[in-house]
Design an enzyme around this catalytic site. Structure first.
Site, short mmCIF file in Angstrom:
data_model
loop_
_atom_site.label_atom_id
_atom_site.label_comp_id
_atom_site.label_asym_id
_atom_site.label_seq_id
_atom_site.Cartn_x
_atom_site.Cartn_y
_atom_site.Cartn_z
CB VAL A 172 -0.97 -0.01 1.21
CG1 VAL A 172 -0.23 0.28 2.50
CG2 VAL A 172 -2.13 0.95 1.01
CE1 TYR A 173 3.31 1.45 4.55
CE2 TYR A 173 5.51 0.58 4.22
CZ TYR A 173 4.42 0.80 5.04
OH TYR A 173 4.45 0.38 6.35
CB SER A 174 3.96 5.30 -2.93
OG SER A 174 4.40 6.29 -2.03
#
Length: 347
Positions: free
Chosen positions: A54-56
């Site tokens: 989900v990070y970036s």
């Protein structure tokens, strides 16, 4: 760095784990610079890298994959799943359907054929834990992941998962990734004793308390930008809990000065001092931030300093309850705390 064993896995990791959340559109989007920072950390002795799908929106995983290309076998690579990764309602969570789909996406973005530690990013109350454990066990047996763990799980869910694995013959949770800092010590009460009981590795996140222990907010907080705008309850110094946090930071800065170190180094040394903690996740956005963190990597706090820290923030407590980062759905959703009007008995 003196390596530590990650729970009962036999995998040896550095006491600092490089967290890549700040790489990509969320913060530093310069892929070459980000890769250089990761490689500088690896050259300094860090062998543990953590990211999440989900990070970036997957960009962080892509950056990590590029950075470790050519040295993959020397890196203990961890990533996470659970967060929303698309408009489809099933592109999230901890169901077998999503896990089997998303692990392939992470493997592709990371440009690797295996993940060392695959973590459930948050509890998923819509999915039976046995469903999740069954899917993760199949991934271990298929060689796509080496071990799996949880993140920000309360102690009771960790125990439930351990019992389910024993009962059903599944592989079990080997790691937990909780928030932990001088200002937020709540995991000392139940989570750390539980992970120690089950010989789990623990990689703690936010050891600098979302910037508070980096001294970032000693002159006030700009509530119009960044994390303060997103989660004001953790930063607004009009709130009593955050006033106390600001006061605690000043007291801790004095302790750091007496110990002959910076506030940042004091906070990091504290985060890896607990015998139940394996590694603390650092998340530098720049090379300067990395160099500063590395400069304090060998600091060991003596008992007198740790006793003084206990006087500022008592063991097992948090100054601001919002810093726990997890509220059970049974508490946050009104409908789960009240009987339907039609079924209530008359007083």
């Amino acid at each position: 760095m003196q390596m530590r064993v990650l729970g009962g896995t036999g995998i040896k990791v550095s006491p600092y784990c490089f967290g890549a959340m700040n790489f990509g559109a969320w913060a530093n989007s310069d892929h070459d610079e980000a890769a250089a920072i990761i490689n500088a950390a690896l050259d300094a002795g860090i062998n543990f890298v953590d990211t999440a799908d989900v990070y970036s929106a997957g960009e962080s995983e892509e950056i990590v994959g590029k950075a470790i290309k050519g040295r993959r076998d020397d890196v203990v690579l961890a990533t996470k799943f659970h967060g929303k990764m698309g408009e489809d309602v099933n592109h999230q969570g901890a169901s077998r359907r999503w896990i089997m789909h998303e692990v392939e996406n992470s493997l592709r973005r990371l440009d690797t054929d295996y993940i060392d530690v695959y973590q459930i990013h948050r509890p998923d109350p819509d999915t039976d834990i046995e469903e999740t454990l069954s899917a993760l066990t199949d991934l271990v047996r298929a060689g796509k992941i080496r071990a799996f763990g949880s993140s920000t799980f309360p102690a009771e869910l960790i125990v439930e998962a351990q019992w389910a694995s024993q009962r059903r013959g599944f592989e079990r949770l080997r790691t937990e990734q909780p928030p932990y800092s001088v200002l937020n010590r709540t995991i000392e009460t139940a989570v750390l004793p539980t992970t120690q009981r089950y010989s789990m590795g623990v990689l703690v996140w936010s050891p600098l308390a979302m910037g508070w222990l980096a001294g970032k907010y000693r002159n006030g907080v700009d509530m119009s930008t960044g994390r303060a705008k997103i989660v004001p309850a953790m930063y607004d110094q009009a709130l009593p809990a955050n006033v106390r946090k600001a006061e605690a930071v000043e007291e801790l800065a004095k302790i750091a000065a007496d110990a002959g170190c910076s506030l940042t180094h004091l906070a990091m040394a504290f985060s890896i001092a607990h015998p139940g903690v394996t590694s603390a996740i650092i998340g530098p956005r720049t090379r300067e931030q990395l160099d500063d963190l590395l400069a304090g990597a060998d600091l060991v706090l003596d008992d007198e300093t740790l006793d003084r820290i206990d006087e500022v923030v008592a063991p097992g407590t948090a100054i601001n309850a919002e810093d726990s980062f997890y509220t059970p759905r049974e508490v946050s959703e009104i409908s789960l705390r009240r009987r339907p009007v039609a079924t209530r008995s008359a007083a």
